[in-house]
Design a protein around this motif. Sequence first.
Motif, PDB file in Angstrom:
ATOM      1  N   ALA A 125      29.853  71.381 -76.255  1.00 40.66           N
ATOM      2  CA  ALA A 125      30.110  70.963 -74.941  1.00 40.66           C
ATOM      3  C   ALA A 125      28.733  70.170 -74.235  1.00 40.66           C
ATOM      4  CB  ALA A 125      30.706  72.125 -73.906  1.00 40.66           C
ATOM      5  N   ALA A 126      27.743  71.024 -74.657  1.00 37.80           N
ATOM      6  CA  ALA A 126      26.336  70.520 -74.294  1.00 37.80           C
ATOM      7  C   ALA A 126      26.041  68.972 -74.658  1.00 37.80           C
ATOM      8  CB  ALA A 126      25.257  71.236 -74.682  1.00 37.80           C
ATOM      9  N   MET A 127      26.341  68.719 -75.917  1.00 38.49           N
ATOM     10  CA  MET A 127      26.287  67.574 -76.720  1.00 38.49           C
ATOM     11  C   MET A 127      27.202  66.224 -76.265  1.00 38.49           C
ATOM     12  SD  MET A 127      26.796  66.298 -80.773  1.00 38.49           S
ATOM     13  CE  MET A 127      25.525  67.586 -81.394  1.00 38.49           C
ATOM     14  N   VAL A 128      28.376  66.662 -75.704  1.00 35.87           N
ATOM     15  CA  VAL A 128      29.478  65.923 -74.986  1.00 35.87           C
ATOM     16  C   VAL A 128      28.721  65.409 -73.595  1.00 35.87           C
ATOM     17  CG1 VAL A 128      31.554  65.422 -73.954  1.00 35.87           C
ATOM     18  CG2 VAL A 128      31.437  66.684 -76.325  1.00 35.87           C
ATOM     19  N   ALA A 129      28.395  66.294 -72.962  1.00 38.57           N
ATOM     20  CA  ALA A 129      27.574  66.146 -71.709  1.00 38.57           C
ATOM     21  C   ALA A 129      26.726  65.420 -71.880  1.00 38.57           C
ATOM     22  CB  ALA A 129      27.310  67.559 -71.021  1.00 38.57           C
ATOM     23  N   ALA A 130      25.625  65.493 -72.761  1.00 34.71           N
ATOM     24  CA  ALA A 130      24.555  64.600 -72.837  1.00 34.71           C
ATOM     25  C   ALA A 130      24.755  63.167 -73.113  1.00 34.71           C
ATOM     26  CB  ALA A 130      23.577  64.969 -74.156  1.00 34.71           C
ATOM     27  N   ILE A 131      25.727  62.974 -74.327  1.00 30.68           N
ATOM     28  CA  ILE A 131      26.168  61.597 -74.543  1.00 30.68           C
ATOM     29  C   ILE A 131      27.158  60.812 -73.060  1.00 30.68           C
ATOM     30  CG2 ILE A 131      27.974  60.441 -75.788  1.00 30.68           C
ATOM     31  CD1 ILE A 131      27.845  62.179 -77.944  1.00 30.68           C
ATOM     32  N   VAL A 132      27.658  61.621 -72.518  1.00 28.49           N
ATOM     33  CA  VAL A 132      28.371  61.002 -71.069  1.00 28.49           C
ATOM     34  C   VAL A 132      26.989  60.646 -70.227  1.00 28.49           C
ATOM     35  CG1 VAL A 132      29.386  61.582 -69.093  1.00 28.49           C
ATOM     36  CG2 VAL A 132      30.406  62.294 -71.463  1.00 28.49           C
ATOM     37  N   ALA A 133      25.962  61.329 -70.208  1.00 31.15           N
ATOM     38  CA  ALA A 133      25.032  61.105 -69.421  1.00 31.15           C
ATOM     39  C   ALA A 133      23.985  59.682 -69.736  1.00 31.15           C
ATOM     40  CB  ALA A 133      23.938  62.373 -69.277  1.00 31.15           C
ATOM     41  N   VAL A 134      23.788  59.888 -71.107  1.00 33.70           N
ATOM     42  CA  VAL A 134      23.217  58.608 -71.707  1.00 33.70           C
ATOM     43  C   VAL A 134      24.085  57.471 -71.606  1.00 33.70           C
ATOM     44  CG1 VAL A 134      22.328  57.418 -73.898  1.00 33.70           C
ATOM     45  CG2 VAL A 134      21.868  59.762 -73.333  1.00 33.70           C
ATOM     46  N   VAL A 135      25.438  57.342 -71.788  1.00 35.72           N
ATOM     47  CA  VAL A 135      26.317  56.181 -71.404  1.00 35.72           C
ATOM     48  C   VAL A 135      26.219  55.604 -69.917  1.00 35.72           C
ATOM     49  CG1 VAL A 135      28.437  55.296 -71.663  1.00 35.72           C
ATOM     50  CG2 VAL A 135      27.698  56.578 -73.416  1.00 35.72           C
ATOM     51  N   GLY A 136      26.238  56.588 -69.005  1.00 34.56           N
ATOM     52  CA  GLY A 136      26.299  56.535 -67.742  1.00 34.56           C
ATOM     53  C   GLY A 136      24.979  55.847 -67.188  1.00 34.56           C
ATOM     54  N   PHE A 137      24.007  56.362 -67.684  1.00 37.59           N
ATOM     55  CA  PHE A 137      22.474  55.939 -67.334  1.00 37.59           C
ATOM     56  C   PHE A 137      22.381  54.175 -67.746  1.00 37.59           C
ATOM     57  CE2 PHE A 137      18.087  54.693 -68.360  1.00 37.59           C
ATOM     58  CZ  PHE A 137      17.445  54.935 -67.260  1.00 37.59           C
ATOM     59  N   VAL A 138      22.837  53.947 -69.201  1.00 37.71           N
ATOM     60  CA  VAL A 138      22.678  52.676 -69.616  1.00 37.71           C
ATOM     61  C   VAL A 138      23.626  51.687 -68.822  1.00 37.71           C
ATOM     62  CG1 VAL A 138      23.491  51.377 -71.811  1.00 37.71           C
ATOM     63  CG2 VAL A 138      22.159  53.507 -71.980  1.00 37.71           C
ATOM     64  N   GLY A 139      25.016  52.217 -68.523  1.00 42.75           N
ATOM     65  CA  GLY A 139      25.893  51.347 -67.763  1.00 42.75           C
ATOM     66  C   GLY A 139      25.331  50.903 -66.537  1.00 42.75           C
ATOM     67  N   PHE A 140      24.872  51.932 -65.854  1.00 44.38           N
ATOM     68  CA  PHE A 140      23.925  51.692 -64.419  1.00 44.38           C
ATOM     69  C   PHE A 140      23.004  50.636 -64.442  1.00 44.38           C
ATOM     70  CE2 PHE A 140      20.861  52.909 -61.467  1.00 44.38           C
ATOM     71  CZ  PHE A 140      21.550  52.951 -59.971  1.00 44.38           C
ATOM     72  N   THR A 141      21.996  51.124 -65.482  1.00 45.04           N
ATOM     73  CA  THR A 141      20.942  49.924 -65.576  1.00 45.04           C
ATOM     74  C   THR A 141      21.390  48.506 -65.854  1.00 45.04           C
ATOM     75  OG1 THR A 141      19.523  51.662 -66.509  1.00 45.04           O
ATOM     76  CG2 THR A 141      18.951  49.410 -66.976  1.00 45.04           C
ATOM     77  N   ALA A 142      22.360  48.364 -66.828  1.00 41.09           N
ATOM     78  CA  ALA A 142      22.856  47.028 -67.250  1.00 41.09           C
ATOM     79  C   ALA A 142      23.622  46.480 -66.040  1.00 41.09           C
ATOM     80  CB  ALA A 142      24.002  47.174 -68.160  1.00 41.09           C
ATOM     81  N   PHE A 143      24.141  47.067 -65.029  1.00 42.70           N
ATOM     82  CA  PHE A 143      24.801  46.822 -63.711  1.00 42.70           C
ATOM     83  C   PHE A 143      23.652  46.360 -62.734  1.00 42.70           C
ATOM     84  CE2 PHE A 143      26.420  47.570 -59.343  1.00 42.70           C
ATOM     85  CZ  PHE A 143      27.581  46.553 -59.345  1.00 42.70           C
ATOM     86  N   LYS A 144      22.596  47.111 -62.805  1.00 40.98           N
ATOM     87  CA  LYS A 144      21.490  46.760 -61.893  1.00 40.98           C
ATOM     88  C   LYS A 144      20.913  45.241 -62.079  1.00 40.98           C
ATOM     89  CE  LYS A 144      20.080  48.499 -58.692  1.00 40.98           C
ATOM     90  NZ  LYS A 144      20.462  48.411 -57.219  1.00 40.98           N
ATOM     91  N   GLY A 145      20.689  45.231 -63.686  1.00 43.56           N
ATOM     92  CA  GLY A 145      20.302  44.161 -63.981  1.00 43.56           C
ATOM     93  C   GLY A 145      20.929  42.785 -63.915  1.00 43.56           C
ATOM     94  N   ASP A 146      22.241  42.579 -63.847  1.00 50.25           N
ATOM     95  CA  ASP A 146      23.279  41.536 -63.773  1.00 50.25           C
ATOM     96  C   ASP A 146      22.992  41.197 -62.535  1.00 50.25           C
ATOM     97  OD1 ASP A 146      24.085  41.595 -66.390  1.00 50.25           O
ATOM     98  OD2 ASP A 146      25.823  42.893 -65.905  1.00 50.25           O
ATOM     99  N   ASP A 147      23.115  42.105 -61.507  1.00 50.68           N
ATOM    100  CA  ASP A 147      22.918  42.033 -59.978  1.00 50.68           C
ATOM    101  C   ASP A 147      21.667  41.169 -59.598  1.00 50.68           C
ATOM    102  OD1 ASP A 147      25.281  43.127 -59.542  1.00 50.68           O
ATOM    103  OD2 ASP A 147      24.446  44.877 -58.684  1.00 50.68           O
ATOM    104  N   GLY A 148      20.561  41.227 -60.179  1.00 50.66           N
ATOM    105  CA  GLY A 148      19.162  40.814 -59.918  1.00 50.66           C
ATOM    106  C   GLY A 148      19.337  39.530 -60.543  1.00 50.66           C
TER     107      GLY A 148
END
Length: 276
Positions: A125-148
């Motif tokens: 469960a800890a590994m799955v949570a870590a993967i979800v957090a990393v994917v979410g962070f990368v997606g959020f960063t890409a979304f902010k970069g496209d807007d700029g």
Amino acid sequence: MSIGNSPEDERPFEDVSEEARPSIGRTLRQARVAAGLTVDDVSTATRVRIAIVRAIEADDFTPCGGDVYARGHIRSLARAVRLDPAPLMKQFDALYGGRPAPTPAAPLFEAERIRPERRGPNWTAAMVAAIVAVVGFVGFTAFKGDDGTKDVADGTAPSSSAPATPTTKSDKPAPVKPAPSDSAIAAAPQDKVTVQVSATDGKSWIYAKDHNGRMLFDGLLKKGDSKTFQDSEKINLVLGDAGAIQLYVNGKKIDDDFQPGAVERLTYTKGDPQAG
């Protein structure tokens, strides 16, 4: 002058063998009669049933229900007829092999399972949570970069967000949780009776059952050990050595002056503390 044994030589030898010693039951009966007490008097004073008193005086310990009960009854009867129970205990141990090993404790019901079982960390469960957090962070960063990039291509400067309103910390200190007192028993509920038995001054045999007569515990508590029992109506207790026990009933300390070595039979309900 006649030759033969003198009168002193013809006297019978005094029998001092182990077999010549009066039995436990006979000793108790003789002491009771000498004290001017009846079987009913002894039964009332010790709360041992009349049938058991008569059986013990006849050296029949079967009705006692086991050696632990027999030892407790013999000790109580001896004190009632003003005898030192120690020689009788020694004689009983010599005949029946000493104190038996304590009976294994029966599985307790829900009240004995207050503490959850301790388990190891769930690494999956800890590994799955870590993967979800990393994917979410990368997606959020890409979304902010496209807007700029879109804002610069259109010739529009990216708008800066308004400064966040500083939050002020309250000067009020966090409430301090009071330390639990010795008499607290896991927030004893109002709709149940909760009894905590602690061996504070030595070891003692304990027997407990609920209002249906179901056995909750039958065994020996060593010094420092503690047991908690809970039922919807009442808890019945038998203390092999009440003087070594400290009781808490529904979160309140019981200050009864139990004597060392005394066998006590107690009943507690939701309205207690008061001895049953």
